[in-house]
Motif scaffolding. Structure first.
Motif, mmCIF file in Angstrom:
data_model
loop_
_atom_site.group_PDB
_atom_site.id
_atom_site.type_symbol
_atom_site.label_atom_id
_atom_site.label_comp_id
_atom_site.label_asym_id
_atom_site.label_seq_id
_atom_site.Cartn_x
_atom_site.Cartn_y
_atom_site.Cartn_z
ATOM 1 N N MET A 42 -9.707 3.833 6.273
ATOM 2 C CA MET A 42 -9.585 5.139 5.590
ATOM 3 C C MET A 42 -10.236 6.243 6.433
ATOM 4 O O MET A 42 -9.711 7.350 6.551
ATOM 5 N N ASN A 102 -8.089 0.296 -4.411
ATOM 6 C CA ASN A 102 -7.681 -0.949 -3.762
ATOM 7 C C ASN A 102 -8.250 -2.097 -4.586
ATOM 8 O O ASN A 102 -9.405 -2.478 -4.401
ATOM 9 N N THR A 149 0.853 -1.198 0.000
ATOM 10 C CA THR A 149 0.000 0.000 0.000
ATOM 11 C C THR A 149 0.883 1.242 0.000
ATOM 12 O O THR A 149 1.706 1.423 0.890
ATOM 13 N N LYS A 173 -3.685 11.198 -0.625
ATOM 14 C CA LYS A 173 -4.122 12.159 0.381
ATOM 15 C C LYS A 173 -4.282 13.515 -0.302
ATOM 16 O O LYS A 173 -3.395 13.961 -1.026
ATOM 17 N N LEU A 178 0.958 5.328 0.230
ATOM 18 C CA LEU A 178 0.164 6.490 0.656
ATOM 19 C C LEU A 178 0.936 7.747 0.297
ATOM 20 O O LEU A 178 1.989 8.017 0.891
ATOM 21 N N VAL A 216 -3.325 4.978 -1.798
ATOM 22 C CA VAL A 216 -4.134 5.954 -1.066
ATOM 23 C C VAL A 216 -3.573 7.338 -1.405
ATOM 24 O O VAL A 216 -2.387 7.596 -1.182
ATOM 25 N N MET A 225 -8.949 6.208 -2.345
ATOM 26 C CA MET A 225 -8.268 4.922 -2.308
ATOM 27 C C MET A 225 -8.607 4.093 -3.535
ATOM 28 O O MET A 225 -9.772 4.001 -3.929
#
Ligand code: AMP
Length: 302
Positions: A259, A211, A166, A201, A168, A199, A209
Protein backbone atom coordinates in the motif's frame (compact mmCIF):
# COMPACT_ATOMS: atom_id res chain seq x y z
CA UNK A 1 7.01 -12.88 -10.69
CA UNK A 2 5.29 -11.59 -13.81
CA UNK A 3 2.27 -9.33 -14.03
CA UNK A 4 -0.19 -9.27 -16.93
CA UNK A 5 -1.96 -5.92 -17.40
CA UNK A 6 -4.82 -5.33 -19.81
CA UNK A 7 -6.21 -1.83 -20.34
CA UNK A 8 -5.95 1.38 -22.30
CA UNK A 9 -2.91 2.91 -23.98
CA UNK A 10 -3.84 6.43 -24.91
CA UNK A 11 -2.92 9.85 -26.17
CA UNK A 12 -4.17 12.28 -23.51
CA UNK A 13 -4.78 15.99 -23.63
CA UNK A 14 -4.70 17.36 -20.10
CA UNK A 15 -5.20 20.78 -18.57
CA UNK A 16 -4.57 21.60 -14.92
CA UNK A 17 -4.19 24.96 -13.13
CA UNK A 18 -0.43 24.44 -13.52
CA UNK A 19 -0.19 23.92 -17.27
CA UNK A 20 -1.34 21.80 -20.14
CA UNK A 21 -0.13 18.90 -22.21
CA UNK A 22 -1.64 18.08 -25.61
CA UNK A 23 -1.55 14.54 -27.08
CA UNK A 24 0.82 13.07 -24.53
CA UNK A 25 1.34 9.46 -23.52
CA UNK A 26 -1.43 8.17 -21.23
CA UNK A 27 -3.80 5.29 -20.65
CA UNK A 28 -4.55 3.21 -17.60
CA UNK A 29 -2.42 0.25 -18.67
CA UNK A 30 0.48 2.54 -19.61
CA UNK A 31 0.64 4.20 -16.18
CA UNK A 32 0.22 0.86 -14.42
CA UNK A 33 2.89 -0.88 -16.52
CA UNK A 34 5.46 1.89 -16.14
CA UNK A 35 4.99 2.06 -12.36
CA UNK A 36 4.96 -1.72 -11.83
CA UNK A 37 8.04 -2.16 -14.03
CA UNK A 38 10.23 -0.84 -11.20
CA UNK A 39 9.41 -4.00 -9.23
CA UNK A 40 8.54 -6.89 -11.56
CA UNK A 41 8.26 -8.12 -15.15
CA UNK A 42 5.22 -6.58 -16.77
CA UNK A 43 3.39 -7.96 -19.80
CA UNK A 44 1.07 -5.53 -21.56
CA UNK A 45 -2.03 -6.33 -23.60
CA UNK A 46 -3.65 -3.32 -25.28
CA UNK A 47 -4.32 -1.78 -28.67
CA UNK A 48 -3.00 1.33 -30.41
CA UNK A 49 -3.57 2.79 -33.88
CA UNK A 50 -1.14 3.47 -36.71
CA UNK A 51 -0.69 7.03 -35.44
CA UNK A 52 0.84 5.96 -32.12
CA UNK A 53 4.37 7.42 -31.92
CA UNK A 54 7.19 4.87 -31.85
CA UNK A 55 9.07 6.80 -29.18
CA UNK A 56 6.33 5.96 -26.67
CA UNK A 57 6.88 2.26 -27.38
CA UNK A 58 10.61 2.78 -26.95
CA UNK A 59 10.01 4.34 -23.54
CA UNK A 60 7.97 1.31 -22.42
CA UNK A 61 10.57 -1.08 -23.87
CA UNK A 62 13.30 0.79 -22.04
CA UNK A 63 11.31 0.19 -18.85
CA UNK A 64 11.48 -3.51 -19.86
CA UNK A 65 7.71 -3.77 -20.36
CA UNK A 66 6.94 -6.79 -22.57
CA UNK A 67 4.99 -5.44 -25.57
CA UNK A 68 4.38 -8.68 -27.48
CA UNK A 69 0.69 -8.42 -26.51
CA UNK A 70 0.30 -4.84 -27.75
CA UNK A 71 -1.72 -4.84 -30.97
CA UNK A 72 -1.19 -2.08 -33.53
CA UNK A 73 -4.16 -1.91 -35.89
CA UNK A 74 -5.37 0.41 -38.67
CA UNK A 75 -7.09 3.52 -37.29
CA UNK A 76 -6.52 6.13 -34.64
CA UNK A 77 -5.32 5.54 -31.07
CA UNK A 78 -7.74 5.98 -28.12
CA UNK A 79 -7.81 9.60 -27.00
CA UNK A 80 -8.93 11.13 -23.72
CA UNK A 81 -9.06 14.82 -22.82
CA UNK A 82 -9.56 16.02 -19.27
CA UNK A 83 -9.32 19.07 -17.10
CA UNK A 84 -8.77 19.66 -13.39
CA UNK A 85 -9.60 22.65 -11.23
CA UNK A 86 -7.75 23.45 -8.01
CA UNK A 87 -9.44 20.37 -6.52
CA UNK A 88 -7.10 17.94 -8.20
CA UNK A 89 -9.04 14.94 -6.91
CA UNK A 90 -11.65 15.29 -9.61
CA UNK A 91 -11.04 15.07 -13.36
CA UNK A 92 -13.58 16.60 -15.71
CA UNK A 93 -13.66 14.54 -18.90
CA UNK A 94 -13.85 16.87 -21.89
CA UNK A 95 -13.63 14.27 -24.63
CA UNK A 96 -13.30 10.52 -25.07
CA UNK A 97 -12.57 9.10 -28.53
CA UNK A 98 -12.52 5.33 -28.35
CA UNK A 99 -11.18 4.91 -31.92
CA UNK A 100 -9.36 1.53 -32.15
CA UNK A 101 -10.26 0.82 -28.51
CA UNK A 102 -13.95 0.46 -29.52
CA UNK A 103 -13.29 -2.95 -31.10
CA UNK A 104 -10.65 -4.08 -28.63
CA UNK A 105 -10.79 -7.82 -28.03
CA UNK A 106 -7.95 -8.74 -25.69
CA UNK A 107 -5.92 -11.66 -27.02
CA UNK A 108 -3.59 -13.01 -24.39
CA UNK A 109 -0.43 -14.40 -26.04
CA UNK A 110 0.39 -17.98 -25.08
CA UNK A 111 3.61 -16.78 -23.37
CA UNK A 112 1.55 -14.51 -21.05
CA UNK A 113 -1.03 -17.06 -19.92
CA UNK A 114 0.96 -18.27 -16.92
CA UNK A 115 1.38 -14.75 -15.42
CA UNK A 116 1.37 -14.97 -11.62
CA UNK A 117 -0.56 -11.72 -11.14
CA UNK A 118 -3.19 -10.16 -13.36
CA UNK A 119 -4.27 -6.52 -13.30
CA UNK A 120 -7.51 -5.78 -15.11
CA UNK A 121 -7.30 -2.04 -15.67
CA UNK A 122 -10.35 0.05 -16.37
CA UNK A 123 -12.06 -1.67 -19.36
CA UNK A 124 -15.48 -3.18 -20.12
CA UNK A 125 -16.19 -5.80 -17.43
CA UNK A 126 -17.15 -8.29 -20.19
CA UNK A 127 -13.60 -7.94 -21.53
CA UNK A 128 -12.15 -8.28 -18.02
CA UNK A 129 -13.81 -11.72 -17.76
CA UNK A 130 -12.66 -12.56 -21.28
CA UNK A 131 -9.07 -11.98 -20.09
CA UNK A 132 -9.56 -14.24 -17.07
CA UNK A 133 -10.95 -16.97 -19.34
CA UNK A 134 -7.62 -17.01 -21.18
CA UNK A 135 -5.18 -17.17 -18.25
CA UNK A 136 -4.10 -20.13 -16.13
CA UNK A 137 -4.73 -19.82 -12.39
CA UNK A 138 -2.95 -16.60 -11.38
CA UNK A 139 -2.00 -16.23 -7.70
CA UNK A 140 -3.73 -12.84 -7.57
CA UNK A 141 -6.33 -11.11 -9.75
CA UNK A 142 -6.73 -7.37 -9.15
CA UNK A 143 -9.08 -5.02 -10.96
CA UNK A 144 -10.07 -1.40 -11.39
CA UNK A 145 -13.27 0.03 -12.87
CA UNK A 146 -14.99 3.42 -13.26
CA UNK A 147 -18.36 5.18 -12.96
CA UNK A 148 -19.13 4.53 -16.64
CA UNK A 149 -19.16 0.73 -16.17
CA UNK A 150 -20.78 0.87 -12.72
CA UNK A 151 -23.70 2.82 -14.19
CA UNK A 152 -23.92 1.11 -17.56
CA UNK A 153 -22.85 -2.48 -16.97
CA UNK A 154 -23.53 -3.16 -13.31
CA UNK A 155 -24.62 -6.78 -13.78
CA UNK A 156 -21.58 -7.67 -15.84
CA UNK A 157 -19.33 -5.91 -13.34
CA UNK A 158 -20.83 -7.92 -10.48
CA UNK A 159 -20.01 -11.12 -12.44
CA UNK A 160 -16.43 -9.96 -12.87
CA UNK A 161 -16.15 -9.12 -9.17
CA UNK A 162 -16.80 -12.77 -8.29
CA UNK A 163 -13.50 -13.60 -10.01
CA UNK A 164 -11.44 -10.75 -8.51
CA UNK A 165 -9.27 -11.02 -5.37
CA UNK A 166 -8.46 -7.31 -4.94
CA UNK A 167 -10.54 -4.41 -6.21
CA UNK A 168 -8.88 -0.97 -6.43
CA UNK A 169 -11.31 1.91 -6.96
CA UNK A 170 -11.72 5.49 -5.77
CA UNK A 171 -14.07 6.69 -3.03
CA UNK A 172 -16.79 7.99 -5.38
CA UNK A 173 -16.77 4.69 -7.27
CA UNK A 174 -17.00 2.78 -3.99
CA UNK A 175 -20.12 4.70 -2.96
CA UNK A 176 -21.68 4.40 -6.41
CA UNK A 177 -20.96 0.67 -6.73
CA UNK A 178 -22.39 -0.15 -3.30
CA UNK A 179 -25.24 2.39 -3.47
CA UNK A 180 -24.15 3.40 0.01
CA UNK A 181 -22.91 6.75 1.29
CA UNK A 182 -20.78 5.55 4.19
CA UNK A 183 -17.42 4.24 2.95
CA UNK A 184 -17.04 1.53 5.58
CA UNK A 185 -20.54 0.18 4.99
CA UNK A 186 -19.97 0.41 1.25
CA UNK A 187 -16.72 -1.55 1.63
CA UNK A 188 -18.41 -4.26 3.71
CA UNK A 189 -21.08 -4.67 1.07
CA UNK A 190 -18.64 -4.89 -1.85
CA UNK A 191 -16.58 -7.47 0.04
CA UNK A 192 -19.60 -9.81 0.09
CA UNK A 193 -19.61 -9.81 -3.74
CA UNK A 194 -16.31 -11.62 -4.33
CA UNK A 195 -13.15 -9.60 -3.66
CA UNK A 196 -11.17 -10.55 -0.56
CA UNK A 197 -9.62 -7.10 -0.39
CA UNK A 198 -10.78 -3.62 -1.33
CA UNK A 199 -8.42 -0.69 -1.80
CA UNK A 200 -10.14 2.70 -1.89
CA UNK A 201 -8.04 5.44 -3.48
CA UNK A 202 -8.80 8.88 -2.05
CA UNK A 203 -6.49 11.18 -3.99
CA UNK A 204 -4.67 13.65 -1.74
CA UNK A 205 -6.21 11.94 1.32
CA UNK A 206 -4.37 8.68 0.68
CA UNK A 207 -5.80 5.18 0.37
CA UNK A 208 -7.78 2.85 2.60
CA UNK A 209 -7.54 -0.91 2.55
CA UNK A 210 -10.00 -3.49 3.84
CA UNK A 211 -8.25 -6.84 3.65
CA UNK A 212 -10.09 -9.52 5.61
CA UNK A 213 -9.82 -8.39 9.23
CA UNK A 214 -6.97 -5.98 8.50
CA UNK A 215 -7.79 -2.32 7.88
CA UNK A 216 -5.02 0.01 6.85
CA UNK A 217 -4.82 3.70 5.93
CA UNK A 218 -1.89 4.79 3.75
CA UNK A 219 -1.32 8.54 3.66
CA UNK A 220 -0.66 10.54 0.52
CA UNK A 221 2.50 12.60 0.62
CA UNK A 222 1.74 16.31 1.20
CA UNK A 223 3.60 17.61 -1.87
CA UNK A 224 4.42 21.23 -2.58
CA UNK A 225 4.37 20.70 -6.32
CA UNK A 226 1.57 18.76 -7.98
CA UNK A 227 1.27 19.39 -11.70
CA UNK A 228 -1.00 16.66 -13.06
CA UNK A 229 -2.92 14.00 -11.10
CA UNK A 230 -3.77 11.96 -14.23
CA UNK A 231 -2.75 8.35 -13.76
CA UNK A 232 -2.19 8.62 -10.01
CA UNK A 233 -4.68 5.80 -9.40
CA UNK A 234 -3.03 3.56 -11.99
CA UNK A 235 0.45 4.33 -10.64
CA UNK A 236 -0.83 3.49 -7.16
CA UNK A 237 -2.04 0.15 -8.52
CA UNK A 238 1.29 -0.34 -10.32
CA UNK A 239 3.30 0.23 -7.14
CA UNK A 240 0.93 -1.92 -5.07
CA UNK A 241 0.68 -4.90 -7.44
CA UNK A 242 4.29 -4.50 -8.58
CA UNK A 243 5.56 -4.75 -5.03
CA UNK A 244 3.35 -7.77 -4.30
CA UNK A 245 4.70 -9.46 -7.46
CA UNK A 246 8.22 -8.70 -6.32
CA UNK A 247 7.82 -10.15 -2.82
CA UNK A 248 4.90 -12.60 -3.30
CA UNK A 249 4.20 -11.87 0.36
CA UNK A 250 0.44 -11.62 0.76
CA UNK A 251 0.54 -11.57 4.58
CA UNK A 252 -0.94 -8.48 6.26
CA UNK A 253 2.46 -6.83 6.83
CA UNK A 254 3.48 -7.43 3.20
CA UNK A 255 0.23 -6.01 1.84
CA UNK A 256 0.62 -2.92 4.06
CA UNK A 257 4.08 -2.30 2.59
CA UNK A 258 2.58 -2.69 -0.88
CA UNK A 259 0.00 0.00 0.00
CA UNK A 260 2.82 2.40 0.86
CA UNK A 261 4.63 1.50 -2.38
CA UNK A 262 1.41 2.39 -4.19
CA UNK A 263 1.39 5.78 -2.48
CA UNK A 264 5.08 6.28 -3.29
CA UNK A 265 4.56 5.67 -7.02
CA UNK A 266 1.44 7.86 -7.15
CA UNK A 267 3.31 10.66 -5.34
CA UNK A 268 6.05 10.71 -7.98
CA UNK A 269 3.66 10.56 -10.90
CA UNK A 270 1.69 13.69 -9.94
CA UNK A 271 4.85 15.82 -9.91
CA UNK A 272 4.85 16.10 -13.72
CA UNK A 273 2.51 15.80 -16.72
CA UNK A 274 1.93 12.47 -18.44
CA UNK A 275 4.48 9.83 -17.31
CA UNK A 276 7.32 12.31 -17.39
CA UNK A 277 8.39 11.93 -13.76
CA UNK A 278 8.71 8.16 -14.21
CA UNK A 279 11.16 8.68 -17.08
CA UNK A 280 13.93 9.94 -14.80
CA UNK A 281 12.92 7.99 -11.68
CA UNK A 282 15.42 5.55 -10.13
CA UNK A 283 14.94 2.76 -7.63
CA UNK A 284 17.06 4.76 -5.19
CA UNK A 285 14.50 7.62 -5.42
CA UNK A 286 11.76 5.10 -4.60
CA UNK A 287 13.62 3.78 -1.55
CA UNK A 288 14.25 7.31 -0.29
CA UNK A 289 10.60 8.27 -0.61
CA UNK A 290 9.48 5.03 1.06
CA UNK A 291 11.52 6.15 4.10
CA UNK A 292 9.83 9.56 3.98
CA UNK A 293 6.46 7.82 4.13
CA UNK A 294 7.61 5.67 7.03
CA UNK A 295 8.51 8.77 8.98
CA UNK A 296 5.33 10.61 7.91
CA UNK A 297 3.05 7.87 9.22
CA UNK A 298 5.06 6.60 12.20
CA UNK A 299 3.86 7.09 15.76
CA UNK A 300 4.62 5.45 19.07
CA UNK A 301 2.31 3.36 21.21
CA UNK A 302 0.76 5.18 24.19
P1 AMP B 1 -6.56 7.77 -13.64
O1 AMP B 1 -6.21 9.23 -13.57
O2 AMP B 1 -5.61 6.89 -12.87
O3 AMP B 1 -7.98 7.50 -13.33
O4 AMP B 1 -6.37 7.31 -15.18
C1 AMP B 1 -6.27 8.22 -16.22
C2 AMP B 1 -6.04 7.49 -17.53
O5 AMP B 1 -7.22 6.74 -17.86
C3 AMP B 1 -5.81 8.46 -18.67
O6 AMP B 1 -4.47 8.37 -19.10
C4 AMP B 1 -6.80 8.06 -19.76
O7 AMP B 1 -6.17 7.86 -21.02
C5 AMP B 1 -7.43 6.77 -19.26
N1 AMP B 1 -8.87 6.72 -19.50
C6 AMP B 1 -9.78 7.74 -19.39
N2 AMP B 1 -11.02 7.32 -19.71
C7 AMP B 1 -10.92 6.00 -20.02
C8 AMP B 1 -11.86 4.98 -20.43
N3 AMP B 1 -13.15 5.24 -20.62
N4 AMP B 1 -11.38 3.73 -20.65
C9 AMP B 1 -10.07 3.46 -20.48
N5 AMP B 1 -9.15 4.36 -20.11
C10 AMP B 1 -9.55 5.62 -19.87
Amino acid sequence: MSILVVGSVALDTVKTPFGQAPEVLGGSATYFAAAASFFADVRLVAVVGEDFPDHHLEFLRARTVDLRGLQRVPGRTFRWAGEYGFDLNEARTLDTQLNVFADFAPKIPEEYRDSALVFLANIDPDLQREVLRQVRRPALVAADTMNYWIAGKGDSLRQTLRLVDTLLINDAETRQLAGEGNLVQAARKILTWGPRALVIKRGEYGALMFNGGDWFAAPALPLEVIRDPTGAGDCFAGGFIGYLANTMNFEDAGVRKAMIMGSVMASFNVEAFSLDRLRSLTYADIETRYRVFKRLAHFEAL
